[in-house]
Design a protein around this motif. Structure first.
Motif, PDB file in Angstrom:
ATOM      1  N   VAL A  78       7.586   8.509   0.355  1.00 45.45           N
ATOM      2  CA  VAL A  78       6.169   8.476  -0.014  1.00 45.45           C
ATOM      3  C   VAL A  78       5.336   8.113   1.206  1.00 45.45           C
ATOM      4  CG1 VAL A  78       4.425   7.224  -1.361  1.00 45.45           C
ATOM      5  CG2 VAL A  78       6.549   7.961  -2.458  1.00 45.45           C
ATOM      6  N   ARG A  81       4.987  10.986   3.663  1.00 46.75           N
ATOM      7  CA  ARG A  81       4.236  12.156   3.196  1.00 46.75           C
ATOM      8  C   ARG A  81       2.750  11.914   2.990  1.00 46.75           C
ATOM      9  NH1 ARG A  81       9.192  13.173  -0.313  1.00 46.75           N
ATOM     10  NH2 ARG A  81      10.299  14.739   0.894  1.00 46.75           N
ATOM     11  N   THR A  82       2.357  10.663   2.898  1.00 45.34           N
ATOM     12  CA  THR A  82       0.949  10.401   2.594  1.00 45.34           C
ATOM     13  C   THR A  82       0.089  10.384   3.850  1.00 45.34           C
ATOM     14  OG1 THR A  82      -0.583   8.939   1.440  1.00 45.34           O
ATOM     15  CG2 THR A  82       1.151   7.867   2.717  1.00 45.34           C
ATOM     16  N   ASP A 129      -2.806   8.721   3.436  1.00 41.44           N
ATOM     17  CA  ASP A 129      -3.643   7.572   3.091  1.00 41.44           C
ATOM     18  C   ASP A 129      -3.119   6.301   3.767  1.00 41.44           C
ATOM     19  OD1 ASP A 129      -4.853   5.359   1.830  1.00 41.44           O
ATOM     20  OD2 ASP A 129      -5.148   6.501  -0.020  1.00 41.44           O
ATOM     21  N   VAL A 146      -2.124   3.465   1.366  1.00 43.90           N
ATOM     22  CA  VAL A 146      -0.825   3.646   0.717  1.00 43.90           C
ATOM     23  C   VAL A 146       0.292   3.288   1.700  1.00 43.90           C
ATOM     24  CG1 VAL A 146       0.768   5.334  -0.306  1.00 43.90           C
ATOM     25  CG2 VAL A 146      -1.657   5.353  -0.944  1.00 43.90           C
ATOM     26  N   ARG A 147       0.145   3.729   2.935  1.00 42.26           N
ATOM     27  CA  ARG A 147       1.163   3.389   3.944  1.00 42.26           C
ATOM     28  C   ARG A 147       1.312   1.876   4.094  1.00 42.26           C
ATOM     29  NH1 ARG A 147      -0.852   7.634   8.089  1.00 42.26           N
ATOM     30  NH2 ARG A 147       0.329   9.444   7.421  1.00 42.26           N
ATOM     31  N   PHE A 203      -1.797   4.411  -4.773  1.00 39.44           N
ATOM     32  CA  PHE A 203      -0.365   4.703  -4.876  1.00 39.44           C
ATOM     33  C   PHE A 203      -0.101   5.578  -6.102  1.00 39.44           C
ATOM     34  CE2 PHE A 203       4.068   3.752  -6.007  1.00 39.44           C
ATOM     35  CZ  PHE A 203       4.672   4.078  -4.812  1.00 39.44           C
ATOM     36  N   CYS A 207      -2.121   7.742  -7.417  1.00 38.46           N
ATOM     37  CA  CYS A 207      -2.552   9.106  -7.074  1.00 38.46           C
ATOM     38  C   CYS A 207      -1.495   9.815  -6.237  1.00 38.46           C
ATOM     39  CB  CYS A 207      -3.881   9.080  -6.330  1.00 38.46           C
ATOM     40  SG  CYS A 207      -5.281   8.615  -7.359  1.00 38.46           S
ATOM     41  N   GLU A 208      -0.890   9.079  -5.324  1.00 37.09           N
ATOM     42  CA  GLU A 208       0.154   9.653  -4.471  1.00 37.09           C
ATOM     43  C   GLU A 208       1.368  10.064  -5.319  1.00 37.09           C
ATOM     44  OE1 GLU A 208       0.905  11.234  -1.010  1.00 37.09           O
ATOM     45  OE2 GLU A 208      -0.812   9.913  -1.220  1.00 37.09           O
ATOM     46  N   ARG A 245       0.584  13.238  -7.309  1.00 36.36           N
ATOM     47  CA  ARG A 245       0.709  14.456  -6.489  1.00 36.36           C
ATOM     48  C   ARG A 245       2.173  14.859  -6.361  1.00 36.36           C
ATOM     49  NH1 ARG A 245      -3.860  12.603  -3.781  1.00 36.36           N
ATOM     50  NH2 ARG A 245      -2.725  11.214  -2.415  1.00 36.36           N
TER      51      ARG A 245
END
Length: 127
Positions: A31, A34-35, A37, A40-41, A63, A65-66, A69
């Motif tokens: 995750v 790939r993000t 944001d 989120v990281r 998170f 939303c991630e 997706r």
């Protein structure tokens, strides 16, 4: 991995199952990779470091939303597979789980290989 002597919150979340904790760690890293944001990281980094619980991570809107997706992509991929391809994907996951457990010095799980019709996800009448 958590350094020896330190508390492992991911292992706690996996209820002491080292293979599931390792899988969770891999998925969180995926995750993160790939993000786009940065929030989120940072949140994933905090969870991997044991500074943030998985439950608290999951409660974060960004998170969520991630994950949404990712699940949309998975759902489309899964629906495009034939029942036989779905069963093979499940068998591949079973093999990965067994390999992960063996690598950790644990016995592989005892479960029958997935076959078409075994569960609602492997029905042969899905389009």
């Amino acid at each position: 991995m958590t350094p020896p002597g330190e508390h492992d919150r991911l292992l706690d979340f996996a209820r002491g199952d080292r293979a599931r904790a390792a899988s969770l760690r891999e998925n969180l890293r995926a995750v993160r990779a790939r993000t786009d944001d940065p929030d989120v990281r940072r949140a994933v980094d905090r969870a991997l470091a044991g500074e943030l619980s998985v439950r608290d991570l999951a409660r974060q809107a960004a998170f969520g939303c991630e994950l949404e997706r990712g699940m949309e992509g998975f759902s489309q991929w899964w629906s495009d597979l034939s029942p036989q391809e779905r069963a093979e994907a499940v068998r591949a996951g079973q093999r990965q789980e067994a390999e992960r457990r063996v690598a950790l010095g644990e016995a592989p799980p005892v479960e029958a290989p997935a076959e078409v019709g075994d569960s609602p996800l492997l029905r042969d009448d899905q389009a």
